[in-house]
Write a protein that holds these residues in place. Structure first.
Motif, PDB file in Angstrom:
ATOM      1  N   LEU A  90       0.827  -1.206   0.000  1.00 47.83           N
ATOM      2  CA  LEU A  90       0.000   0.000   0.000  1.00 47.83           C
ATOM      3  C   LEU A  90       0.860   1.253   0.000  1.00 47.83           C
ATOM      4  CD1 LEU A  90      -2.535  -1.013   2.814  1.00 47.83           C
ATOM      5  CD2 LEU A  90      -2.735  -1.453   0.356  1.00 47.83           C
ATOM      6  N   ASN A  91       0.330   2.338  -0.574  1.00 48.58           N
ATOM      7  CA  ASN A  91       1.030   3.609  -0.439  1.00 48.58           C
ATOM      8  C   ASN A  91       0.713   4.197   0.931  1.00 48.58           C
ATOM      9  OD1 ASN A  91      -1.460   5.070  -0.559  1.00 48.58           O
ATOM     10  ND2 ASN A  91      -1.368   5.074  -2.805  1.00 48.58           N
ATOM     11  N   HIS A  92       1.326   5.311   1.264  1.00 50.66           N
ATOM     12  CA  HIS A  92       1.189   5.864   2.609  1.00 50.66           C
ATOM     13  C   HIS A  92      -0.269   6.172   2.957  1.00 50.66           C
ATOM     14  CE1 HIS A  92       2.268   8.006   6.261  1.00 50.66           C
ATOM     15  NE2 HIS A  92       1.494   8.999   5.877  1.00 50.66           N
ATOM     16  N   ALA A  93      -0.982   6.797   2.043  1.00 50.57           N
ATOM     17  CA  ALA A  93      -2.375   7.179   2.313  1.00 50.57           C
ATOM     18  C   ALA A  93      -3.244   5.942   2.512  1.00 50.57           C
ATOM     19  CB  ALA A  93      -2.918   8.035   1.176  1.00 50.57           C
ATOM     20  N   GLU A  94      -3.044   4.923   1.659  1.00 50.70           N
ATOM     21  CA  GLU A  94      -3.818   3.694   1.772  1.00 50.70           C
ATOM     22  C   GLU A  94      -3.527   2.970   3.083  1.00 50.70           C
ATOM     23  OE1 GLU A  94      -4.105   2.492  -2.996  1.00 50.70           O
ATOM     24  OE2 GLU A  94      -2.402   1.832  -1.760  1.00 50.70           O
ATOM     25  N   ALA A  95      -2.240   2.965   3.468  1.00 52.33           N
ATOM     26  CA  ALA A  95      -1.847   2.295   4.699  1.00 52.33           C
ATOM     27  C   ALA A  95      -2.456   2.969   5.921  1.00 52.33           C
ATOM     28  CB  ALA A  95      -0.325   2.268   4.816  1.00 52.33           C
TER      29      ALA A  95
ATOM     30  N   ALA B 119      -6.186   2.156   6.077  1.00 53.97           N
ATOM     31  CA  ALA B 119      -6.408   0.782   6.542  1.00 53.97           C
ATOM     32  C   ALA B 119      -6.155   0.683   8.038  1.00 53.97           C
ATOM     33  CB  ALA B 119      -5.495  -0.176   5.779  1.00 53.97           C
ATOM     34  N   LEU B 120      -5.139   1.385   8.534  1.00 54.10           N
ATOM     35  CA  LEU B 120      -4.814   1.353   9.959  1.00 54.10           C
ATOM     36  C   LEU B 120      -5.929   1.991  10.781  1.00 54.10           C
ATOM     37  CD1 LEU B 120      -2.752   0.682  12.146  1.00 54.10           C
ATOM     38  CD2 LEU B 120      -1.680   2.910  11.712  1.00 54.10           C
ATOM     39  N   SER B 121      -6.464   3.099  10.317  1.00 48.78           N
ATOM     40  CA  SER B 121      -7.550   3.772  11.035  1.00 48.78           C
ATOM     41  C   SER B 121      -8.782   2.885  11.126  1.00 48.78           C
ATOM     42  CB  SER B 121      -7.906   5.091  10.337  1.00 48.78           C
ATOM     43  OG  SER B 121      -6.820   5.991  10.357  1.00 48.78           O
ATOM     44  N   ILE B 122      -9.108   2.210  10.028  1.00 47.68           N
ATOM     45  CA  ILE B 122     -10.264   1.317  10.010  1.00 47.68           C
ATOM     46  C   ILE B 122     -10.043   0.140  10.956  1.00 47.68           C
ATOM     47  CG2 ILE B 122     -11.605  -0.283   8.581  1.00 47.68           C
ATOM     48  CD1 ILE B 122     -11.122   1.611   6.220  1.00 47.68           C
TER      49      ILE B 122
END
Length: 266
Positions: free
Chosen positions: A197-202, A205-208
């Motif tokens: 994942l790129n930074h924004a995607e990661a 995903a972490l927040s979710i």
């Protein structure tokens, strides 16, 4: 998936101390603060991991008093790779060539000088379609009973692929262990393969995952990039050696009529 095995660099039979472990702090005689360990101490401790035993049924598991941390997740979530990376060993946990076929709990003891002070439990992956239905039903009962009743279980690490997120099968597992998490069982959602994942995607995903962790924690992890390695090593050390390292009491297993089936992990 893991296979029953004895690594080449590990004796076929664990030592007597490993079979009958007694709680003991690593680095005995040294002034080590278990609440604030040096990262090298945590990594060195994980590197002591060695095969202890394998159990196809709960009654085959040895009754232990040291803290136990279970690694669970869907097939192909990267569980074996994660365990090998954390312990800095290439062949401790084997990935099966046929995911879903190996259905035993593999235990690995941790502790220096042959003295076991904690145990890692590698549970078979779930959700692989090729496994016969009867085998799935048998294993989900074993895994469910283990998570509900294993007395020395201190924490659970749920590995998920962040590209898929928390699936229905993962949510079923969360519901199974929720009573124990509420009673104090440590819980971590580990987002493996985060390098995909790129930074924004990661971060999304972490927040979710943090919202879905049900009172637990969430971390990004990449075996390839060694991302999250220090964080997870320190967390596992804290779970098993920190001020709150006492094992949470197992929750009472829900009564299920013999003819009823548990939620299907398939």
């Amino acid at each position: 998936m893991t296979q029953n095995h004895t690594p080449a660099n590990t004796p076929a039979s664990p030592s007597a101390d490993a079979k009958s472990p007694q709680a003991r702090t690593p680095n005995a005689g040294k002034t080590t603060d278990p609440l604030n360990p040096d990262i090298k101490i945590a990594h060195g401790w994980l590197h002591t991991a060695r095969f202890l035993t394998t159990a196809p049924q709960l009654e085959h598991l040895p009754p232990l008093t040291v803290p136990e941390v279970a690694f669970v997740g869907r097939s192909n979530a990267g569980k074996s790779t994660c365990i090998n990376t954390l312990t800095q060993q290439k062949r401790l946990a084997f990935a099966s060539k046929t995911p879903g076929r190996t259905q035993s709990i593999n235990l690995f003891s941790l502790g220096k000088q042959g003295v076991t002070d904690a145990v890692l439990a590698d549970l078979p992956g779930y959700g692989y379609a090729a496994v016969p239905r009867e085998a799935k039903l048998r294993w989900q009962r074993v895994m469910g009973n283990y998570l509900l009743t294993r007395e020395n279980l201190k924490g659970v690490v749920l590995l998920i692929d962040p590209r898929l997120g928390l699936t229905e099968l993962d949510e079923i597992l969360l519901e199974v262990i929720r009573p124990r998490v509420q009673a104090g069982l440590k819980f971590l959602v580990l987002l493996t393969k985060s390098d995909k994942l790129n930074h924004a995607e990661a971060q999304k995903a972490l927040s979710i995952a943090r919202l879905q962790s049900g009172g637990g924690e969430a971390r990004l992890f990449s075996a390839l990039k060694k991302k999250g390695l220090d964080e997870v090593a320190l967390l596992l050390w804290d779970w098993t050696h920190g001020a709150n390292a006492a094992v949470a009491s197992p929750a009472a297993a829900p009564e299920v009529a013999p003819e009823d089936e548990p939620p299907a992990l398939d």
